[in-house]
Design a protein around this motif. Structure first.
Motif, PDB file in Angstrom:
ATOM      1  N   VAL A   1       3.064   5.965  -2.861  1.00  0.00           N
ATOM      2  CA  VAL A   1       4.212   6.760  -3.313  1.00  0.00           C
ATOM      3  C   VAL A   1       4.213   6.842  -4.835  1.00  0.00           C
ATOM      4  O   VAL A   1       4.365   7.916  -5.415  1.00  0.00           O
ATOM      5  N   LEU A   2       4.036   5.720  -5.483  1.00  0.00           N
ATOM      6  CA  LEU A   2       4.060   5.692  -6.942  1.00  0.00           C
ATOM      7  C   LEU A   2       2.968   6.576  -7.538  1.00  0.00           C
ATOM      8  O   LEU A   2       3.230   7.410  -8.402  1.00  0.00           O
ATOM      9  N   PHE A   3       1.730   6.423  -7.066  1.00  0.00           N
ATOM     10  CA  PHE A   3       0.625   7.176  -7.658  1.00  0.00           C
ATOM     11  C   PHE A   3       0.665   8.655  -7.315  1.00  0.00           C
ATOM     12  O   PHE A   3       0.192   9.484  -8.078  1.00  0.00           O
ATOM     13  N   SER A   4       1.223   9.018  -6.164  1.00  0.00           N
ATOM     14  CA  SER A   4       1.220  10.428  -5.787  1.00  0.00           C
ATOM     15  C   SER A   4       2.499  11.154  -6.187  1.00  0.00           C
ATOM     16  O   SER A   4       2.533  12.384  -6.173  1.00  0.00           O
ATOM     17  N   ARG A   5       3.550  10.442  -6.562  1.00  0.00           N
ATOM     18  CA  ARG A   5       4.833  11.084  -6.832  1.00  0.00           C
ATOM     19  C   ARG A   5       5.423  10.802  -8.208  1.00  0.00           C
ATOM     20  O   ARG A   5       6.275  11.537  -8.681  1.00  0.00           O
ATOM     21  N   ALA A   6       5.017   9.756  -8.857  1.00  0.00           N
ATOM     22  CA  ALA A   6       5.650   9.351 -10.118  1.00  0.00           C
ATOM     23  C   ALA A   6       5.261  10.272 -11.265  1.00  0.00           C
ATOM     24  O   ALA A   6       4.180  10.860 -11.280  1.00  0.00           O
ATOM     25  N   ILE A   7       6.168  10.400 -12.213  1.00  0.00           N
ATOM     26  CA  ILE A   7       5.954  11.199 -13.416  1.00  0.00           C
ATOM     27  C   ILE A   7       6.014  10.254 -14.604  1.00  0.00           C
ATOM     28  O   ILE A   7       6.908   9.414 -14.698  1.00  0.00           O
ATOM     29  N   ASN A   8       5.058  10.399 -15.515  1.00  0.00           N
ATOM     30  CA  ASN A   8       5.044   9.580 -16.722  1.00  0.00           C
ATOM     31  C   ASN A   8       5.997  10.192 -17.742  1.00  0.00           C
ATOM     32  O   ASN A   8       5.748  11.274 -18.259  1.00  0.00           O
ATOM     33  N   MET A   9       7.071   9.501 -18.014  1.00  0.00           N
ATOM     34  CA  MET A   9       8.053   9.955 -19.007  1.00  0.00           C
ATOM     35  C   MET A   9       7.796   9.210 -20.303  1.00  0.00           C
ATOM     36  O   MET A   9       8.240   8.078 -20.485  1.00  0.00           O
ATOM     37  N   ARG A  10       7.027   9.836 -21.190  1.00  0.00           N
ATOM     38  CA  ARG A  10       6.645   9.182 -22.447  1.00  0.00           C
ATOM     39  C   ARG A  10       7.864   8.843 -23.301  1.00  0.00           C
ATOM     40  O   ARG A  10       7.885   7.846 -24.000  1.00  0.00           O
ATOM     41  N   GLU A  11       8.888   9.700 -23.240  1.00  0.00           N
ATOM     42  CA  GLU A  11      10.090   9.461 -24.048  1.00  0.00           C
ATOM     43  C   GLU A  11      10.795   8.165 -23.639  1.00  0.00           C
ATOM     44  O   GLU A  11      11.449   7.525 -24.441  1.00  0.00           O
ATOM     45  N   MET A  12      10.637   7.793 -22.372  1.00  0.00           N
ATOM     46  CA  MET A  12      11.265   6.576 -21.853  1.00  0.00           C
ATOM     47  C   MET A  12      10.269   5.424 -21.762  1.00  0.00           C
ATOM     48  O   MET A  12      10.657   4.303 -21.448  1.00  0.00           O
ATOM     49  N   ASP A  13       8.987   5.712 -21.963  1.00  0.00           N
ATOM     50  CA  ASP A  13       7.917   4.737 -21.770  1.00  0.00           C
ATOM     51  C   ASP A  13       7.995   4.143 -20.368  1.00  0.00           C
ATOM     52  O   ASP A  13       8.024   2.932 -20.184  1.00  0.00           O
ATOM     53  N   ALA A  14       8.075   5.054 -19.365  1.00  0.00           N
ATOM     54  CA  ALA A  14       8.238   4.603 -17.981  1.00  0.00           C
ATOM     55  C   ALA A  14       7.703   5.638 -17.007  1.00  0.00           C
ATOM     56  O   ALA A  14       7.613   6.822 -17.318  1.00  0.00           O
TER      57      ALA A  14
ATOM     58  N   LEU B   1      -8.654  11.020  -5.813  1.00  0.00           N
ATOM     59  CA  LEU B   1      -8.271   9.610  -5.816  1.00  0.00           C
ATOM     60  C   LEU B   1      -6.772   9.422  -6.053  1.00  0.00           C
ATOM     61  O   LEU B   1      -6.111   8.646  -5.361  1.00  0.00           O
ATOM     62  N   LEU B   2      -6.218  10.133  -7.035  1.00  0.00           N
ATOM     63  CA  LEU B   2      -4.819   9.930  -7.411  1.00  0.00           C
ATOM     64  C   LEU B   2      -3.822  10.719  -6.573  1.00  0.00           C
ATOM     65  O   LEU B   2      -2.705  10.250  -6.341  1.00  0.00           O
ATOM     66  N   TYR B   3      -4.204  11.938  -6.149  1.00  0.00           N
ATOM     67  CA  TYR B   3      -3.225  12.817  -5.516  1.00  0.00           C
ATOM     68  C   TYR B   3      -3.621  13.316  -4.132  1.00  0.00           C
ATOM     69  O   TYR B   3      -2.835  13.986  -3.465  1.00  0.00           O
ATOM     70  N   GLY B   4      -4.865  13.083  -3.722  1.00  0.00           N
ATOM     71  CA  GLY B   4      -5.266  13.435  -2.374  1.00  0.00           C
ATOM     72  C   GLY B   4      -5.718  14.873  -2.168  1.00  0.00           C
ATOM     73  O   GLY B   4      -5.730  15.358  -1.048  1.00  0.00           O
TER      74      GLY B   4
ATOM     75  N   GLU C   1       0.830  -1.207   0.000  1.00  0.00           N
ATOM     76  CA  GLU C   1       0.000   0.000   0.000  1.00  0.00           C
ATOM     77  C   GLU C   1       0.862   1.253   0.000  1.00  0.00           C
ATOM     78  O   GLU C   1       0.584   2.201  -0.729  1.00  0.00           O
ATOM     79  N   TRP C   2       1.899   1.262   0.837  1.00  0.00           N
ATOM     80  CA  TRP C   2       2.794   2.417   0.905  1.00  0.00           C
ATOM     81  C   TRP C   2       3.474   2.648  -0.446  1.00  0.00           C
ATOM     82  O   TRP C   2       3.521   3.771  -0.939  1.00  0.00           O
ATOM     83  N   ALA C   3       3.978   1.591  -1.059  1.00  0.00           N
ATOM     84  CA  ALA C   3       4.672   1.713  -2.341  1.00  0.00           C
ATOM     85  C   ALA C   3       3.726   2.226  -3.418  1.00  0.00           C
ATOM     86  O   ALA C   3       4.102   3.093  -4.222  1.00  0.00           O
ATOM     87  N   MET C   4       2.497   1.730  -3.457  1.00  0.00           N
ATOM     88  CA  MET C   4       1.535   2.199  -4.454  1.00  0.00           C
ATOM     89  C   MET C   4       1.158   3.657  -4.207  1.00  0.00           C
ATOM     90  O   MET C   4       1.007   4.429  -5.157  1.00  0.00           O
TER      91      MET C   4
END
Length: 146
Positions: free
Chosen positions: A15-28, A89-92, A10-13
């Protein structure tokens, strides 16, 4: 190593959903230090891009501001055209007077209606399904509802 627990997942998800950036150039999805310090504004055009420096195999994350900012002025980023439901839902958080806020109106035929099959066939001939959803926004309505 300790076993993975549901609380750790739950903690990892979160962090991922509230902090991650979609880098389309890297597909990641990436966790870029300090990138999560930029707050959301639906009117911002600032962007993050992943770029490979000359003669390098690795990427760096670059923020391109949408205008000149003064000293100590907050820089904003748009998280996309999201409703308050998605932002919560995604960012609080939610934003006041969100231009992309919407309520989804779902309409459907009642399968218990004695004329259900007749109505369904009529809708199919018109290129429609027996159930449809319409996003309702404060400043406009879908053409199908007018």
């Amino acid at each position: 190593p300790e076993a993975l627990t549901f609380e750790m997942f739950e903690w990892a998800m979160a962090v991922l959903f509230s902090r991650a950036i979609n880098m389309r150039e890297m597909d990641a999805l990436v966790l870029a230090p300090y990138a999560d310090l930029l707050n959301h504004s639906p009117s911002s055009n600032a962007i993050f891009e992943a770029e490979k420096p000359w003669l390098s195999d690795s990427y760096e994350v670059v923020c391109y501001a949408d205008r000149l900012y003064g000293q100590m002025e907050q820089v904003y980023l748009s998280y996309g055209k999201r409703s308050n439901q998605e932002l919560l839902l995604l960012y609080g958080f939610v934003i006041d007077r969100n231009p992309f806020d919407e309520v989804v109106l779902k309409v459907a035929l009642d399968p218990e209606d004695p004329r259900f099959e007749e109505k369904k066939a009529f809708l199919r001939r018109a290129g429609r399904d027996e159930a449809m959803s319409f996003p309702l926004r404060v400043d406009r309505f879908p053409d199908e509802l007018i």
